[in-house]
Design a protein around this motif. Structure first.
Motif, short mmCIF file in Angstrom:
data_model
loop_
_atom_site.label_atom_id
_atom_site.label_comp_id
_atom_site.label_asym_id
_atom_site.label_seq_id
_atom_site.Cartn_x
_atom_site.Cartn_y
_atom_site.Cartn_z
N ASN A 22 0.82 -1.22 0.00
CA ASN A 22 0.00 0.00 0.00
C ASN A 22 0.85 1.26 0.00
OD1 ASN A 22 -2.42 -1.36 -0.07
ND2 ASN A 22 -2.69 -1.33 2.15
N SER B 152 -5.97 2.71 2.23
CA SER B 152 -5.55 1.53 2.98
C SER B 152 -6.31 1.29 4.28
CB SER B 152 -4.04 1.57 3.25
OG SER B 152 -3.69 2.63 4.08
N GLY C 35 -7.00 -2.26 3.58
CA GLY C 35 -5.94 -2.97 4.27
C GLY C 35 -6.37 -4.15 5.11
#
Length: 92
Positions: free
Chosen positions: A54, A64, A68
């Motif tokens: 990222n 993110s 993420g």
């Protein structure tokens, strides 16, 4: 103004939920020392790999917090299956 509060609340809830330790749906004794050691190693390596991926560009870095956590969970599952653990029926 109310919609902003709802948005902030949703963001906080997503952030808090993302912090809880993930235990993938794999078969085996989740209480054994070997499993715990393998899981911790996968958590660390997966988190680091997703962070680095990222951080390569501004776009993925900005989103993110949303993308993420699912990416880390997927990487943990992949890592654990690579160590020989089998996903439980319907495990994602």
């Amino acid at each position: 103004m109310r919609s902003f509060g709802v948005l902030v609340s949703a963001g906080v809830l997503l952030g808090v939920g993302a912090c809880s330790p993930y235990d993938p749906p794999v078969q085996g004794d989740h209480a054994s020392d070997k499993y715990k050691t393998d899981l911790e190693a996968c958590r660390k390596s997966s988190s680091h790999a997703v962070y680095l991926r990222n951080a390569r560009a501004p776009g993925p870095w900005i989103i993110s917090p949303i993308t993420g956590p699912p990416a880390v969970r997927a990487a943990i599952r992949t890592c654990m299956t690579g160590k020989g653990y089998v996903l439980a029926e319907g495990g994602k």
